[in-house]
Design a protein around this motif. Structure first.
Motif, PDB file in Angstrom:
ATOM      1  N   ILE A  50      -1.045  -1.518 -11.554  1.00  0.00           N
ATOM      2  CA  ILE A  50      -0.803  -2.626 -10.633  1.00  0.00           C
ATOM      3  C   ILE A  50       0.511  -2.455  -9.867  1.00  0.00           C
ATOM      4  CG2 ILE A  50      -0.327  -5.128 -10.519  1.00  0.00           C
ATOM      5  CD1 ILE A  50      -2.454  -5.489 -12.682  1.00  0.00           C
ATOM      6  N   LEU A  51       1.584  -2.025 -10.545  1.00  0.00           N
ATOM      7  CA  LEU A  51       2.874  -1.821  -9.874  1.00  0.00           C
ATOM      8  C   LEU A  51       3.379  -0.415 -10.163  1.00  0.00           C
ATOM      9  CD1 LEU A  51       5.231  -3.026  -8.205  1.00  0.00           C
ATOM     10  CD2 LEU A  51       6.276  -3.713 -10.366  1.00  0.00           C
ATOM     11  N   SER A  52       3.692   0.325  -9.104  1.00  0.00           N
ATOM     12  CA  SER A  52       4.154   1.705  -9.274  1.00  0.00           C
ATOM     13  C   SER A  52       4.830   2.172  -7.992  1.00  0.00           C
ATOM     14  CB  SER A  52       2.973   2.636  -9.592  1.00  0.00           C
ATOM     15  OG  SER A  52       2.070   2.679  -8.490  1.00  0.00           O
ATOM     16  N   LEU A  53       5.426   3.330  -8.046  1.00  0.00           N
ATOM     17  CA  LEU A  53       5.894   4.001  -6.837  1.00  0.00           C
ATOM     18  C   LEU A  53       4.758   4.852  -6.288  1.00  0.00           C
ATOM     19  CD1 LEU A  53       9.500   5.203  -7.785  1.00  0.00           C
ATOM     20  CD2 LEU A  53       8.852   3.153  -6.501  1.00  0.00           C
ATOM     21  N   GLY A  54       4.698   4.939  -4.961  1.00  0.00           N
ATOM     22  CA  GLY A  54       3.681   5.761  -4.326  1.00  0.00           C
ATOM     23  C   GLY A  54       4.092   7.220  -4.251  1.00  0.00           C
ATOM     24  N   LYS A  55       3.394   7.955  -3.419  1.00  0.00           N
ATOM     25  CA  LYS A  55       3.730   9.367  -3.217  1.00  0.00           C
ATOM     26  C   LYS A  55       5.115   9.481  -2.596  1.00  0.00           C
ATOM     27  CE  LYS A  55       0.005  10.230  -0.767  1.00  0.00           C
ATOM     28  NZ  LYS A  55      -0.843   9.043  -0.916  1.00  0.00           N
ATOM     29  N   PHE A  56       5.826  10.517  -2.961  1.00  0.00           N
ATOM     30  CA  PHE A  56       7.158  10.742  -2.416  1.00  0.00           C
ATOM     31  C   PHE A  56       7.076  11.596  -1.157  1.00  0.00           C
ATOM     32  CE2 PHE A  56       8.100   9.753  -6.822  1.00  0.00           C
ATOM     33  CZ  PHE A  56       9.263   8.993  -6.737  1.00  0.00           C
ATOM     34  N   LYS A  93       0.847  -1.184   0.000  1.00  0.00           N
ATOM     35  CA  LYS A  93       0.000   0.000   0.000  1.00  0.00           C
ATOM     36  C   LYS A  93       0.889   1.243   0.000  1.00  0.00           C
ATOM     37  CE  LYS A  93      -4.189  -1.900   0.794  1.00  0.00           C
ATOM     38  NZ  LYS A  93      -5.439  -1.574   0.095  1.00  0.00           N
ATOM     39  N   ASP A  94       0.325   2.364  -0.392  1.00  0.00           N
ATOM     40  CA  ASP A  94       1.045   3.624  -0.248  1.00  0.00           C
ATOM     41  C   ASP A  94       1.021   3.971   1.240  1.00  0.00           C
ATOM     42  OD1 ASP A  94       1.968   6.260  -0.212  1.00  0.00           O
ATOM     43  OD2 ASP A  94       1.148   6.665  -2.207  1.00  0.00           O
ATOM     44  N   GLN A  95       2.172   3.873   1.891  1.00  0.00           N
ATOM     45  CA  GLN A  95       2.234   3.994   3.344  1.00  0.00           C
ATOM     46  C   GLN A  95       2.863   5.307   3.817  1.00  0.00           C
ATOM     47  OE1 GLN A  95       4.179   0.113   4.208  1.00  0.00           O
ATOM     48  NE2 GLN A  95       2.212  -0.524   5.065  1.00  0.00           N
ATOM     49  N   LEU A  96       2.885   6.313   2.957  1.00  0.00           N
ATOM     50  CA  LEU A  96       3.487   7.587   3.323  1.00  0.00           C
ATOM     51  C   LEU A  96       2.845   8.174   4.575  1.00  0.00           C
ATOM     52  CD1 LEU A  96       5.380  10.010   2.714  1.00  0.00           C
ATOM     53  CD2 LEU A  96       3.560  10.926   1.267  1.00  0.00           C
ATOM     54  N   LEU A 114      10.187   7.516   2.305  1.00  0.00           N
ATOM     55  CA  LEU A 114      10.682   8.175   1.088  1.00  0.00           C
ATOM     56  C   LEU A 114       9.690   8.009  -0.046  1.00  0.00           C
ATOM     57  CD1 LEU A 114      14.389   6.977   1.377  1.00  0.00           C
ATOM     58  CD2 LEU A 114      13.532   9.295   1.811  1.00  0.00           C
ATOM     59  N   THR A 115       9.207   6.783  -0.227  1.00  0.00           N
ATOM     60  CA  THR A 115       8.127   6.446  -1.148  1.00  0.00           C
ATOM     61  C   THR A 115       7.723   5.010  -0.817  1.00  0.00           C
ATOM     62  OG1 THR A 115       7.394   6.428  -3.469  1.00  0.00           O
ATOM     63  CG2 THR A 115       9.609   5.595  -3.024  1.00  0.00           C
ATOM     64  N   SER A 116       6.806   4.460  -1.589  1.00  0.00           N
ATOM     65  CA  SER A 116       6.354   3.087  -1.354  1.00  0.00           C
ATOM     66  C   SER A 116       6.366   2.305  -2.660  1.00  0.00           C
ATOM     67  CB  SER A 116       4.920   3.073  -0.787  1.00  0.00           C
ATOM     68  OG  SER A 116       4.819   3.804   0.413  1.00  0.00           O
ATOM     69  N   ALA A 117       6.619   1.003  -2.557  1.00  0.00           N
ATOM     70  CA  ALA A 117       6.438   0.102  -3.691  1.00  0.00           C
ATOM     71  C   ALA A 117       4.976  -0.337  -3.664  1.00  0.00           C
ATOM     72  CB  ALA A 117       7.366  -1.100  -3.574  1.00  0.00           C
ATOM     73  N   VAL A 118       4.161   0.315  -4.462  1.00  0.00           N
ATOM     74  CA  VAL A 118       2.713   0.074  -4.432  1.00  0.00           C
ATOM     75  C   VAL A 118       2.376  -1.088  -5.351  1.00  0.00           C
ATOM     76  CG1 VAL A 118       0.432   1.067  -4.835  1.00  0.00           C
ATOM     77  CG2 VAL A 118       2.264   2.495  -3.905  1.00  0.00           C
ATOM     78  N   LYS A 119       1.764  -2.112  -4.778  1.00  0.00           N
ATOM     79  CA  LYS A 119       1.428  -3.325  -5.517  1.00  0.00           C
ATOM     80  C   LYS A 119      -0.077  -3.538  -5.421  1.00  0.00           C
ATOM     81  CE  LYS A 119       5.807  -5.021  -3.670  1.00  0.00           C
ATOM     82  NZ  LYS A 119       6.426  -5.915  -2.664  1.00  0.00           N
ATOM     83  N   ARG A 120      -0.783  -3.239  -6.502  1.00  0.00           N
ATOM     84  CA  ARG A 120      -2.248  -3.355  -6.499  1.00  0.00           C
ATOM     85  C   ARG A 120      -2.630  -4.806  -6.771  1.00  0.00           C
ATOM     86  NH1 ARG A 120      -5.619   0.999  -7.009  1.00  0.00           N
ATOM     87  NH2 ARG A 120      -7.190  -0.640  -6.646  1.00  0.00           N
ATOM     88  N   LEU A 121      -2.398  -5.622  -5.764  1.00  0.00           N
ATOM     89  CA  LEU A 121      -2.720  -7.038  -5.893  1.00  0.00           C
ATOM     90  C   LEU A 121      -4.215  -7.260  -6.055  1.00  0.00           C
ATOM     91  CD1 LEU A 121      -0.120  -8.065  -3.283  1.00  0.00           C
ATOM     92  CD2 LEU A 121      -0.233  -9.112  -5.525  1.00  0.00           C
TER      93      LEU A 121
END
Length: 347
Positions: free
Chosen positions: A297-303, A249-252, A260-267
């Motif tokens: 599905i796979l992206s970086l989250g908010k910085f 999840k985006d855990q910022l 710093l950011t999140s590895a967002v995985k929209r499983l």
């Protein structure tokens, strides 16, 4: 219909020597009717709780999304211990579920044991590494996202020491660790990366203890992949003035001073996609791998606010190079072990 069978109830009924089928039937008094069609049945087995704001919640949300899209009947079991995996998977199959997701690479052995006994049920190992006639694996290419995070970590560290922490050591976590190492070393070849596996994805005390040990050893950027325990890592990092990465999840918002950011995985989206293939009888016994080419599905989250604009842009530009296959990760051998190495396209 959505059935919720907690591990606690599972063990209670099991100790009363009821068969698991009777057990789950007894537990179905907690079910709620949603008006879905009983023609297609989907279940998911989860190692943790559906409210962890991380891995397990994403799996549960995927099955719920599939229910909405396909009108399926769905069930889930949460907090499944390793010893209970085969019985839970078997029971879903005995009860006529068409598609059963096992949400974690730690289910691979149980899937291989159970699937041959139930050829009419298709089993999908999320993060798995096995496949067969009625077995598929759903993989996020964790290495691609962690490569970008490794670059960011190498640019933000002051101690030149990074750390990776996860619940268990299996193929997916090894791939993620490898990507983190490759990304960091692409900028700083002499950087040091340590790894810690707590043995429990949800134990908050273990996660905090491990994080404190990592920080005391000199690491000032931490890449974590945990479930309910992930917040403990991020908050401890924040308290100690070091940086960390969110995962799944985006855990910022959990620790905005540290993340710093999140590895967002929209499983959830990936699971719903495979469920749709299964309903159309198009799901195959193969490993489905989804990478940055599918940004939904796979992206970086908010910085985080501490990440310089130039570094953000560098990470995003590198992401585009990966999508365009200007940077690829090929199978290779290093120190006598099979792994993946960076290959950059020549002009």
């Amino acid at each position: 219909m959505v059935a919720n069978f907690s591990r606690r109830k599972f063990l209670l009924y099991g100790s009363a020597t009821l068969s698991t089928s009777l057990l789950l039937k007894a537990c179905s008094s907690n079910s709620t009717t949603t008006g879905s069609s009983p023609g297609f049945k989907i279940a998911i087995a989860l190692p943790g709780v559906i409210s962890d704001q991380a891995w397990n919640q994403s799996g549960y949300e995927g099955v719920q999304l599939a229910k909405q899209k396909l009108g399926a009947e769905t069930s889930y079991v949460e907090q499944i211990a390793q010893a209970d995996q085969t019985e839970v998977l078997s029971d879903f199959a005995r009860r006529g579920y068409n598609l059963v997701f096992a949400h974690g690479g730690q289910f691979d052995a149980a899937i291989q044991q159970v699937a041959p006994q139930f050829p009419n049920t298709f089993f999908v190992g999320v993060n798995g590494a096995v496949n067969g006639s009625n077995i598929a694996a759903l993989r996020i290419d964790h290495l691609q996202a962690s490569y970008l995070c490794g670059m960011i970590a190498a640019s933000m560290t002051k101690s030149n020491q990074l750390a990776y922490i996860a619940g268990q050591q299996f193929d997916a976590t090894q791939q993620e660790l490898r990507g983190f190492e490759l990304g960091a070393k692409s900028l700083k070849p002499d950087i040091r990366i340590s790894s810690t596996f707590t043995g429990d994805w949800n134990d908050v005390a273990k996660a905090k203890e491990a994080t404190l040990a990592i920080i005391s050893s000199g690491s000032d950027v931490i890449y974590q992949w945990l479930d309910s325990a992930s917040a403990a890592v991020l908050q401890t990092a924040s308290d100690k003035g070091v940086y960390a990465f969110g995962n799944t999840k985006d855990q910022l918002e959990i620790a905005p001073k540290a993340v710093l950011t999140s590895a967002v995985k929209r499983l959830d989206l990936a699971i719903a996609y495979l469920a749709e293939l299964a309903k159309q009888n198009q799901l195959k016994g193969q490993i489905y791998t989804i990478g940055l080419e599918k940004p939904d599905i796979l992206s970086l989250g908010k910085f985080g606010a501490m990440v310089p604009e130039a570094l953000k842009q560098k990470a995003l530009n590198t992401k585009e190079e990966i999508v365009a296959k200007k940077i690829t990760f090929e199978k290779c051998q290093e120190a006598g072990k099979d792994t993946r190495c960076v290959k950059k396209a020549t002009a």
